[in-house]
Scaffold this active site. Structure first.
Site, short mmCIF file in Angstrom:
data_model
loop_
_atom_site.label_atom_id
_atom_site.label_comp_id
_atom_site.label_asym_id
_atom_site.label_seq_id
_atom_site.Cartn_x
_atom_site.Cartn_y
_atom_site.Cartn_z
CG ASP A 173 -3.92 3.55 -2.99
OD1 ASP A 173 -4.75 2.80 -3.52
OD2 ASP A 173 -4.13 4.17 -1.93
CD GLU A 174 -5.03 -0.58 -0.76
OE1 GLU A 174 -5.03 -1.68 -0.19
OE2 GLU A 174 -5.97 0.23 -0.67
CG ASP A 223 -1.83 1.18 1.34
OD1 ASP A 223 -1.87 1.98 0.39
OD2 ASP A 223 -2.51 1.31 2.36
#
Length: 422
Positions: free
Chosen positions: A108-109, A12
């Site tokens: 974002d992950e 993350d």
């Protein structure tokens, strides 16, 4: 970790949008800053905040006005999605140095299966630390990484410590590490599910893991068994590399107007724009759909969603606009002004598979209308969206100044919600 078990990382990028802005503008690291929509245009929510804003208890997805009351000096940076897509892609390119088994989970992950990479790079924790260090040294960004034997616990582990967390949940320690966490921290447990679990006095993941399956089945059906398995570390799904190219389940667009929408006619102006956007994007993806959805949010921030299944499949703006206009007329009286409107179409299938004719419509006229839409679309593509428009656009320039294809609003994604929230 045991020698032959899977090793999954969940990575993350911490407070992603805000951290990218800090990387590009180091002075932002010394002040309270957040990335958010335009307060002037009323796209006013916080998308991400930096660490300096954290002591003010500013929350992702809260209105900018509320955040500024907590921190009057908060610097609001408008989002730049192209920039964020560019840098997150660079970060994720590092993951591919260690594995080709990668599943994106938002911008974002990502989950990364490094089971087969251990003979080259060491165990899961060693690989995670190496990735963490490389992202920091090459791009100046921090990531939190969870290491586990399945995707659910890897995700949970990455959430425990931020920024720069590195936590392992193994078959030996999962009861000590996972079971004392709040039940809402478990993947797929959203607000609605959390409320029901709390009503059953299930407050932690450990409570869920030790609850009778029969009780969970009574209250949640098949979902109860799934949640019980997740809490006990029973989760075997593969890292899904196909997600990078998975067909969308719906095509949608929404807009927060720069002024209150107080009449049906005002709303129709916005609906025409949004229907055009959705139809254009569907044709770009060569999809048709037959379920239209109208989403409304009033000035008191109450939401209303209405849906209709059509007897036909379409990718035409005229069809979508007609159906959502009827939904609006039948379901909203404007006693409270509207703040934002959204339009979506779902139950999609490839346009190439669509050959059904409608006995009650003039198919030649319909084809002509579709060709007109495509011609307008091509003109706008070449000369700009506002190069051609309907006369109705002159009725209210504020409500018609939005370019529904270019002015996509990045709404905050409430993290880690369950299926009941999606």
């Amino acid at each position: 970790m045991y020698k032959d078990e899977r090793v999954i990382l969940h990575i993350d990028i911490n407070h992603c949008y805000a951290q990218i802005e800090e990387m590009l503008h180091p002075a932002y690291r010394d002040i309270a800053m957040a990335v958010g929509g335009s307060e002037k245009e009323r796209h006013g929510i916080i998308l991400a905040k930096n660490l300096k804003a954290k002591p003010f208890q500013i929350a992702t997805a809260e209105p900018i006005r509320s955040a500024l009351k907590k921190c009057p000096d908060l610097l609001i940076i408008p989002p730049d999605m192209k920039k964020y897509q560019y840098y997150t892609a660079l970060v994720k390119s590092i993951f591919y140095e260690y594995s080709d088994q990668i599943e994106d989970f938002g911008l974002d992950e990502a989950w990364v299966d490094v089971s087969a990479s251990q003979s080259l790079f060491g165990n899961g924790m060693s690989i995670a630390k190496e990735i963490q260090d490389k992202v920091l040294s090459e791009y100046g960004l921090t990531v939190s990484i969870g290491v586990s034997f399945n995707k659910v616990f890897a995700k949970l582990a990455s959430d425990i410590k931020k920024p720069s967390g590195l936590i392992e949940i193994s078959k030996d320690n999962y009861k000590e590490v996972a079971w004392n966490r709040k039940v809402e921290e478990l993947l797929m447990v959203g607000k609605s599910t959390t409320k029901k679990l709390h009503e059953l006095n299930i407050l932690t993941i450990g409570d869920l893991a030790t609850t009778s399956i029969k009780l969970l089945d009574k209250h949640f059906g098949k979902t109860g068994m799934m949640l019980w398995n997740y809490a006990n570390g029973v989760e075997h799904s593969d890292v899904d590399t196909s997600k990078r190219e998975r067909a969308p389940k719906s095509v949608s667009n929404s807009w927060t107007a720069p002024k209150d929408i107080v009449t049906y006619q005002d709303a129709r102006l916005v609906l025409e724009r949004l229907s055009n956007s959705v139809a254009t994007r569907m044709r770009g993806k060569q999809l048709v759909g037959n379920v239209v959805t109208l989403s409304l949010r009033d000035v008191k921030l109450s939401r209303c969603t209405r849906q209709k299944k059509l007897d036909y499949y379409t990718d035409m703006s005229k069809d979508i606009f007609y159906e959502v206009s009827l939904l609006l007329l039948d379901n909203y009286d404007f006693s409270i002004p509207l703040r934002s409107i959204g339009v979506a179409i779902s139950n999609l299938k490839p346009a190439a598979d669509h050959c059904q004719l409608n006995l009650f419509e003039d198919e030649i006229e319909k084809l002509q209308n579709r060709n007109v839409e495509i011609t307008i679309e091509n003109i706008r593509e070449k000369y700009g969206f506002f190069s051609i428009d309907k006369a109705s656009a002159l009725l209210d320039r504020k409500l018609n100044k939005v370019n529904p294809r270019g002015d996509h609003i990045a709404f905050a994604r409430t993290m880690y919600k369950g299926s009941d929230e999606r």
